[in-house]
Scaffold this active site. Sequence first.
Site, PDB file in Angstrom:
ATOM      1  N   GLU A   1       5.448  17.323  12.614  1.00 20.32           N
ATOM      2  CA  GLU A   1       5.370  17.634  14.052  1.00 20.32           C
ATOM      3  C   GLU A   1       3.951  18.061  14.438  1.00 20.32           C
ATOM      4  O   GLU A   1       3.477  17.767  15.538  1.00 20.32           O
ATOM      5  CB  GLU A   1       6.400  18.722  14.401  1.00 20.32           C
ATOM      6  CG  GLU A   1       7.818  18.155  14.333  1.00 20.32           C
ATOM      7  CD  GLU A   1       8.891  19.163  13.975  1.00 20.32           C
ATOM      8  OE1 GLU A   1       8.644  20.383  14.065  1.00 20.32           O
ATOM      9  OE2 GLU A   1       9.999  18.719  13.598  1.00 20.32           O
TER      10      GLU A   1
ATOM     11  N   GLY B   1      15.697  16.442  11.488  1.00 23.81           N
ATOM     12  CA  GLY B   1      16.450  16.737  12.701  1.00 23.81           C
ATOM     13  C   GLY B   1      17.313  15.586  13.188  1.00 23.81           C
ATOM     14  O   GLY B   1      17.821  15.614  14.304  1.00 23.81           O
TER      15      GLY B   1
ATOM     16  N   SER C   1      17.123  17.253   7.387  1.00 22.36           N
ATOM     17  CA  SER C   1      18.593  17.327   7.507  1.00 22.36           C
ATOM     18  C   SER C   1      19.278  17.837   6.239  1.00 22.36           C
ATOM     19  O   SER C   1      20.373  17.393   5.892  1.00 22.36           O
ATOM     20  CB  SER C   1      19.169  15.974   7.939  1.00 22.36           C
ATOM     21  OG  SER C   1      18.633  15.604   9.194  1.00 22.36           O
TER      22      SER C   1
ATOM     23  N   ASN D   1      12.242  26.919   8.017  1.00 25.40           N
ATOM     24  CA  ASN D   1      11.224  26.687   9.050  1.00 25.40           C
ATOM     25  C   ASN D   1      11.916  26.782  10.410  1.00 25.40           C
ATOM     26  O   ASN D   1      12.602  25.852  10.818  1.00 25.40           O
ATOM     27  CB  ASN D   1      10.618  25.286   8.822  1.00 25.40           C
ATOM     28  CG  ASN D   1       9.681  24.867   9.935  1.00 25.40           C
ATOM     29  OD1 ASN D   1       9.273  25.679  10.763  1.00 25.40           O
ATOM     30  ND2 ASN D   1       9.342  23.582   9.963  1.00 25.40           N
ATOM     31  N   TRP D   2      11.722  27.907  11.060  1.00 24.42           N
ATOM     32  CA  TRP D   2      12.413  28.114  12.348  1.00 24.42           C
ATOM     33  C   TRP D   2      11.840  27.256  13.464  1.00 24.42           C
ATOM     34  O   TRP D   2      12.432  27.153  14.529  1.00 24.42           O
ATOM     35  CB  TRP D   2      12.322  29.593  12.775  1.00 24.42           C
ATOM     36  CG  TRP D   2      13.020  30.565  11.888  1.00 24.42           C
ATOM     37  CD1 TRP D   2      13.680  30.312  10.715  1.00 24.42           C
ATOM     38  CD2 TRP D   2      13.146  31.981  12.106  1.00 24.42           C
ATOM     39  NE1 TRP D   2      14.200  31.472  10.199  1.00 24.42           N
ATOM     40  CE2 TRP D   2      13.882  32.515  11.028  1.00 24.42           C
ATOM     41  CE3 TRP D   2      12.691  32.854  13.102  1.00 24.42           C
ATOM     42  CZ2 TRP D   2      14.183  33.877  10.922  1.00 24.42           C
ATOM     43  CZ3 TRP D   2      12.986  34.199  13.002  1.00 24.42           C
ATOM     44  CH2 TRP D   2      13.738  34.710  11.915  1.00 24.42           C
ATOM     45  N   LYS D   3      10.669  26.690  13.284  1.00 23.35           N
ATOM     46  CA  LYS D   3       9.972  25.944  14.345  1.00 23.35           C
ATOM     47  C   LYS D   3       9.835  26.854  15.574  1.00 23.35           C
ATOM     48  O   LYS D   3       9.679  28.063  15.412  1.00 23.35           O
ATOM     49  CB  LYS D   3      10.694  24.618  14.633  1.00 23.35           C
ATOM     50  CG  LYS D   3      10.913  23.825  13.332  1.00 23.35           C
ATOM     51  CD  LYS D   3      11.369  22.425  13.531  1.00 23.35           C
ATOM     52  CE  LYS D   3      11.532  21.752  12.165  1.00 23.35           C
ATOM     53  NZ  LYS D   3      11.922  20.357  12.278  1.00 23.35           N
TER      54      LYS D   3
ATOM     55  N   GLY E   1      14.990  23.081   8.337  1.00 25.09           N
ATOM     56  CA  GLY E   1      14.761  23.315   9.760  1.00 25.09           C
ATOM     57  C   GLY E   1      16.029  23.832  10.420  1.00 25.09           C
ATOM     58  O   GLY E   1      16.348  25.016  10.361  1.00 25.09           O
ATOM     59  N   GLY E   2      16.780  22.934  11.031  1.00 23.46           N
ATOM     60  CA  GLY E   2      17.960  23.304  11.813  1.00 23.46           C
ATOM     61  C   GLY E   2      18.909  24.260  11.103  1.00 23.46           C
ATOM     62  O   GLY E   2      19.374  25.247  11.691  1.00 23.46           O
TER      63      GLY E   2
ATOM     64  N   HIS F   1       2.913  19.855   8.687  1.00 25.66           N
ATOM     65  CA  HIS F   1       4.239  19.393   9.093  1.00 25.66           C
ATOM     66  C   HIS F   1       4.075  18.156   9.984  1.00 25.66           C
ATOM     67  O   HIS F   1       3.130  18.082  10.772  1.00 25.66           O
ATOM     68  CB  HIS F   1       4.972  20.515   9.840  1.00 25.66           C
ATOM     69  CG  HIS F   1       6.426  20.191  10.025  1.00 25.66           C
ATOM     70  ND1 HIS F   1       6.859  19.331  10.993  1.00 25.66           N
ATOM     71  CD2 HIS F   1       7.524  20.593   9.340  1.00 25.66           C
ATOM     72  CE1 HIS F   1       8.180  19.209  10.901  1.00 25.66           C
ATOM     73  NE2 HIS F   1       8.610  19.964   9.914  1.00 25.66           N
TER      74      HIS F   1
ATOM     75  N   GLU G   1       8.950  15.446   3.343  1.00 17.41           N
ATOM     76  CA  GLU G   1       9.853  15.400   4.490  1.00 17.41           C
ATOM     77  C   GLU G   1       9.750  14.051   5.192  1.00 17.41           C
ATOM     78  O   GLU G   1       8.880  13.859   6.065  1.00 17.41           O
ATOM     79  CB  GLU G   1       9.498  16.505   5.491  1.00 17.41           C
ATOM     80  CG  GLU G   1       9.583  17.901   4.913  1.00 17.41           C
ATOM     81  CD  GLU G   1       9.773  18.959   5.997  1.00 17.41           C
ATOM     82  OE1 GLU G   1      10.714  19.735   5.893  1.00 17.41           O
ATOM     83  OE2 GLU G   1       8.971  18.969   6.945  1.00 17.41           O
TER      84      GLU G   1
END
Length: 255
Positions: free
Chosen positions: A99, A175, A215, A9-11, A236-237, A97, A169
Site C-alpha cells: 500500500e 484484504g 487474508s 498490521n492495523w493499517k 491485516g484485517g 508494504h 505479501e
Amino acid sequence: MRKKIVAGNWKMNMNLDEGHELVAGILKGLPALNNDKIVVIAPPFINIQHSYYQVEDTDHVYIAAQNCSTENSGAYTGEVAASMIKHAGASYVIIGHSERREYFNETDAILSKKTDTALDNGLKVIFCCGESLEVRDAGTQNEYVEAQLKAGLFHLHKHQLANIVVAYEPIWAIGTGRTATSQQAQDMHAHIRSVFAAQYGQNIADDLTILYGGSCKPSNAAELFACADVDGGLIGGASLKASEFLGIIEAMMHA
Ligand code: PGA
C-alpha cells in the site's frame, strides 16, 4: 534457530480508545510466548506510545510502526523519524508494504533508504515484498520478488540481517479473502530463502524469519504456518479483532 512471529498490521484503523481495548483483549488471551515465538503489534503512529505502555511488562510482545521517514530529523512536515518511533517504545517498523509502494509512490530507492535509517536508529525492519495478480498470471513472481529484495536489502552487511524480517505479501491476497495456497506460499518462501542464501550464505538464510501476509486468518493459519519456510504471518484485517488475532497466535504456538 529462527524466530516465529505473528505481527498485526492495523493499517489506518483504531482510535486511541479502540486501540486500547484491542491490545487489552489480546493481552488477556495471550498464550505463554518465548524467545522463539513472539508477537508484534503495529498500530498507527499516535497509538504507539500508549500501546507500548500496555505491553511493556509482557515478555515477547513488541510494538511496530507501519512506516518511517527516510530522514533523521529536520524540516519535513508531516514525517515521523525512526528515532522518535524508537523513543516511543517501538522495536520494529514495517517498510515497503504494497500500500505504501502503490498509494504513496515509495520506490525501491526510498525503501532502501528507509531501511538504513530504521536500522541506524535501532529499529528492526519488517520488509514487505510481493507481486500483483498481473505478475502472478505472467508466471514471473519469483523474479519480481527477488528484484524487490535485491533493491531494498542487498546493500546491507551480513551482520545487519539479524535485524531484518521479510514479509511476503502477494498483492492479490491482501484484504481480498483470496489467500495464497500453502503450496504457493511455501514455494515463494523457499525461493526467498534461496535468494538470501546465494547472497549471504546458508546460515544467514536459515536464520531469516519470513512471514506470509494476505487474508491470513484463524481458519487457514495452521496450514500456512505448517510450511517449512513460513515462519509466521503479517496480519491485516484479522488483527483488528482480539479473538481472531489470538486464534492466529495459537496457530503459531502449535506450528
Ligand atoms: P490482510 O492484510 O490480512 O487484511 O489481507 C495483510 C497486510 O496487508 O499486511
